[in-house]
Scaffold this motif. Structure first.
Motif, PDB file in Angstrom:
ATOM      1  N   PHE A  71       0.798  -1.231   0.000  1.00  0.00           N
ATOM      2  CA  PHE A  71       0.000   0.000   0.000  1.00  0.00           C
ATOM      3  C   PHE A  71       0.834   1.285   0.000  1.00  0.00           C
ATOM      4  O   PHE A  71       0.289   2.381   0.038  1.00  0.00           O
ATOM      5  N   ASN A 119      -9.893  -7.563   3.013  1.00  0.00           N
ATOM      6  CA  ASN A 119      -9.898  -6.249   2.369  1.00  0.00           C
ATOM      7  C   ASN A 119     -10.735  -6.300   1.090  1.00  0.00           C
ATOM      8  O   ASN A 119     -11.269  -7.338   0.730  1.00  0.00           O
ATOM      9  N   GLY A 136     -14.998   6.539   3.125  1.00  0.00           N
ATOM     10  CA  GLY A 136     -15.917   6.990   4.169  1.00  0.00           C
ATOM     11  C   GLY A 136     -15.363   6.852   5.573  1.00  0.00           C
ATOM     12  O   GLY A 136     -16.108   6.936   6.544  1.00  0.00           O
ATOM     13  N   LEU A 181     -19.794   5.830  14.266  1.00  0.00           N
ATOM     14  CA  LEU A 181     -19.591   4.830  15.312  1.00  0.00           C
ATOM     15  C   LEU A 181     -19.514   5.497  16.675  1.00  0.00           C
ATOM     16  O   LEU A 181     -20.147   5.047  17.631  1.00  0.00           O
TER      17      LEU A 181
HETATM   18  C1  HEM Z   1     -16.999   0.621   9.759  1.00  0.00           C
HETATM   19  C2  HEM Z   1     -17.263   1.048   8.565  1.00  0.00           C
HETATM   20  C3  HEM Z   1     -16.428   0.838   7.320  1.00  0.00           C
HETATM   21  C4  HEM Z   1     -15.389  -0.026   7.057  1.00  0.00           C
HETATM   22  C5  HEM Z   1     -14.765  -1.042   7.994  1.00  0.00           C
HETATM   23  C6  HEM Z   1     -14.983   0.201   5.680  1.00  0.00           C
HETATM   24  C7  HEM Z   1     -13.950  -0.473   5.048  1.00  0.00           C
HETATM   25  C8  HEM Z   1     -13.553  -0.258   3.730  1.00  0.00           C
HETATM   26  C9  HEM Z   1     -12.458  -0.939   3.074  1.00  0.00           C
HETATM   27  C10 HEM Z   1     -11.558  -1.988   3.731  1.00  0.00           C
HETATM   28  C11 HEM Z   1     -12.389  -0.488   1.792  1.00  0.00           C
HETATM   29  C12 HEM Z   1     -11.404  -0.928   0.707  1.00  0.00           C
HETATM   30  C13 HEM Z   1     -10.254   0.048   0.571  1.00  0.00           C
HETATM   31  C14 HEM Z   1      -9.144  -0.414  -0.323  1.00  0.00           C
HETATM   32  O1  HEM Z   1      -9.386  -0.906  -1.427  1.00  0.00           O
HETATM   33  O2  HEM Z   1      -7.980  -0.268   0.074  1.00  0.00           O
HETATM   34  C15 HEM Z   1     -13.459   0.491   1.644  1.00  0.00           C
HETATM   35  C16 HEM Z   1     -13.721   1.181   0.478  1.00  0.00           C
HETATM   36  C17 HEM Z   1     -14.742   2.109   0.350  1.00  0.00           C
HETATM   37  N1  HEM Z   1     -15.567   2.583   1.352  1.00  0.00           N
HETATM   38 FE1  HEM Z   1     -15.590   1.973   3.259  1.00  0.00          FE
HETATM   39  N2  HEM Z   1     -15.767   1.179   5.139  1.00  0.00           N
HETATM   40  C18 HEM Z   1     -16.668   1.601   6.101  1.00  0.00           C
HETATM   41  C19 HEM Z   1     -17.625   2.588   5.981  1.00  0.00           C
HETATM   42  C20 HEM Z   1     -17.845   3.336   4.854  1.00  0.00           C
HETATM   43  C21 HEM Z   1     -18.821   4.414   4.753  1.00  0.00           C
HETATM   44  C22 HEM Z   1     -19.717   4.921   5.885  1.00  0.00           C
HETATM   45  C23 HEM Z   1     -18.775   4.872   3.480  1.00  0.00           C
HETATM   46  C24 HEM Z   1     -19.616   5.984   2.928  1.00  0.00           C
HETATM   47  C25 HEM Z   1     -19.189   7.029   2.362  1.00  0.00           C
HETATM   48  C26 HEM Z   1     -17.757   4.083   2.769  1.00  0.00           C
HETATM   49  C27 HEM Z   1     -17.417   4.228   1.437  1.00  0.00           C
HETATM   50  C28 HEM Z   1     -16.428   3.508   0.782  1.00  0.00           C
HETATM   51  C29 HEM Z   1     -16.147   3.642  -0.638  1.00  0.00           C
HETATM   52  C30 HEM Z   1     -16.860   4.546  -1.626  1.00  0.00           C
HETATM   53  C31 HEM Z   1     -15.075   2.750  -0.916  1.00  0.00           C
HETATM   54  C32 HEM Z   1     -14.401   2.526  -2.266  1.00  0.00           C
HETATM   55  C33 HEM Z   1     -13.231   3.447  -2.396  1.00  0.00           C
HETATM   56  C34 HEM Z   1     -12.513   3.334  -3.731  1.00  0.00           C
HETATM   57  O3  HEM Z   1     -12.589   2.312  -4.369  1.00  0.00           O
HETATM   58  O4  HEM Z   1     -11.845   4.323  -4.086  1.00  0.00           O
HETATM   59  N3  HEM Z   1     -17.216   3.178   3.644  1.00  0.00           N
HETATM   60  N4  HEM Z   1     -14.140   0.627   2.846  1.00  0.00           N
END
Ligand code: HEM
Ligand SMILES: *[C@@H]1O[C@H](CO)[C@@H](O)[C@H](O)[C@H]1NC(C)=O
Length: 501
Positions: free
Chosen positions: A101, A378, A449, A457
């Protein structure tokens, strides 16, 4: 004439005895599969796969991170798996994950897209896009999230109001056992909905509850074998009934829901006063009428749906893990409540500014995320150009999975890796950050997000702990068993919320 034809058929049939056919077919498959699945030189080691389907039958898709344990033991910190349609590499351990990363991230910024995913979103949107589309959509989403409140007072205020609604809904249960899934799911979803759609939905809104159910079902079915088979044999599976068809149907309905929202916005849209993500996107679309950018109808639907989807179940699962751990560890729950009573008191709603002075509560939330581990491998990335990692050669198109479970349960990093213990995040009574804690991943494509999720949380959890004590129902045992969808959630359970007033 007919008889002659009949006997000809009989003769051919005799030659093509089923066993002969089977043998010929099998030989063909084996050869074709061998050439298709041959590992490139110096590719990370891994188990032998079957022709075409690779290792998919060797994996237990309901608990993939358990069935692979043996492979890590055998092949080490970087090994490959063949899923029939693509080769993936699983990476274990903080040093290699950090390498991936940081130094290597330029080369793994893309997302692999399975055929199932391609049929759902066609590489549009935020989560499953790559290249220029992803760059534009990500930058725009971050900017819009900021404008509509992320890191600003207004969104914090909305989370606080939603927490209030949730407390009221839970109080209605009167301390009796209830399944917290749907009210919590709805409350968590309402926050991202207020950003994307500019509105929240009542917990009794049956149309919205149906959307949440469709989403939940799609996420669970998407990891089952039928979808894996669709990825390998789409031209057959297209006609076969089964859970993959439900997945496609559900996503169609969810897209329709988003499209209806967009139509509603178009009706009373005022370009000078964007109300939410959809309005802002409509504005962006008018800036580029020549269609040279990704700001078009497909990306509007997919990016909105991606935010809704990524922002709903993740926070909701984590909150349910939090309540479950509190019911299982009453002494931890008491300490959280004592800290709340001391810093905030019994009446005033919590604000993000309180987090600084609440190291114990903060540590508990981190520990819930470590143990809940809702995204165990992931979200996959894809190698964009041939790359070297840990002495191995990764070819373009390889899927990269990083084992967050191994990180979050590493016995070298955590005093009690398999036991819930907030002390992991405390030092001399102060909150302590930990390198081996990456629930939101890291790098330029990490969770978009994260800040919003962490705010949700903290405010939801403190609001619930301030008003209730969570307990297992009498004569029911709570367990930390999980259900695997695209994310891990507690298995369906009931809990009691006893009022503290
Ligand atoms: C406890 C809550 C959450 C966890 C554990 C979490 C975890 C993750 C993880 C592990 C990824 C992958 C990142 C990567 O590829 O390196 C991700 C991507 C993403 N998350 Fe979250 N997330 C959470 C909450 C949210 C919330 C509330 C939103 C709302 C905006 C959100 C929006 C996104 C989006 C849009 C991606 C894709 C990013 C991209 O591909 O550029 N997530 N999340
Ligand atoms: C990830 O790590 C965990 C914990 O060490 C292990 O049980 C699991 O099998 C690993 N999964 C993969 C895919 O490497």
């Amino acid at each position: 004439m007919l008889a002659a034809a009949g006997s000809l058929v009989a003769t051919i049939w005799a030659v093509l005895h089923p066993r002969t056919l089977l043998l010929a077919g099998f030989t063909f498959l084996l050869l074709a599969g061998y050439f298709k699945n041959r590992r490139p030189k110096n590719c990370p080691p891994g188990p032998w796969g079957l022709p075409f389907v690779g290792n998919i039958f060797q994996l237990d898709f309901e608990q993939p991170h358990l069935s692979i344990q043996l492979l890590v033991k055998k092949y080490g910190n970087i090994f490959s798996l063949n899923l029939g349609y693509l080769t993936s590499v699983v990476i274990t351990g903080l040093p290699l994950i950090k390498e991936v990363f940081t130094h290597m991230e330029q080369n793994i910024m893309n997302r692999p897209v399975t055929l199932v995913q391609e049929r759902i979103s066609n590489k549009n949107g935020l989560i499953f896009s790559s290249g220029q589309t992803w760059k534009e959509q990500r930058r725009f989403a971050l900017m819009t999230l900021r404008n509509f409140g992320l890191g600003k007072k207004s969104l914090e205020q909305r989370i606080r109001e939603e927490a209030h609604h949730l407390v009221e809904a839970i109080a209605e249960e009167g301390g009796q056992p209830f399944d917290p899934h749907f009210s919590i799911n709805n409350a968590a979803s309402n926050i991202i909905c207020s950003v994307t759609f500019g509105e929240r939905f009542e917990y009794h809104d049956s149309r919205f509850q149906e959307m949440l159910r469709l989403l939940d079902e799609a996420m669970c079915l998407q990891i089952r074998i039928m979808c894996q088979l669709y990825n390998v044999f789409p031209w057959i599976m297209k006609y076969v009934p089964g859970s993959h068809q439900t997945v496609f149907r559900n996503w169609e309905k969810l897209k329709l829901f988003v499209s209806c929202m967009i139509e509603d916005h178009r009706r009373d849209w005022n370009p000078d006063e964007p109300r939410d993500f959809i309005d802002a996107f409509l504005n962006e679309m008018t800036k580029y009428p020549d269609k040279t950018t990704s700001f078009n109808e497909e990306n509007l639907v997919c990016s909105t749906l991606d935010l809704f989807f990524a922002g709903t179940e993740t926070t909701s699962h984590t909150l349910r893990w939090a309540l479950l751990y509190m019911a299982l560890y009453p002494e931890v729950q008491e300490k959280v409540q004592a800290e709340i009573d001391r810093v905030i008191g019994k009446k005033r709603p919590a604000s993000l500014a309180d987090r600084e002075s609440m190291p114990y509560t903060n540590a508990v939330i981190h520990e819930v995320q470590r143990m809940g581990n809702i995204v165990p491998l992931n979200v996959p990335r894809e190698v964009a150009v041939d790359t070297n990692l840990g002495g191995f050669h990764l070819t373009k198109g390889t899927m990269v999975l990083t084992n967050l479970t191994a990180l979050h349960r590493d016995p070298k990093e955590w005093a009690t890796p398999d036991t819930f213990n907030p002390e992991h995040f405390l030092e001399n009574g102060q909150f302590k950050k930990r390198d081996s804690f990456l629930p939101f991943s890291m790098g330029k494509r990490a969770c978009l997000g994260e800040q919003l999720a962490r705010s949700e949380l903290f405010i939801f959890f403190t609001a619930l702990m301030q008003k209730f004590t969570f307990k297992p129902p009498i004569n029911e045992k709570l367990s930390t068993k999980f259900r695997n969808g695209l994310t891990l959630s507690p298995v369906s359970h009931r809990i009691c919320a006893v009022s503290r007033q």
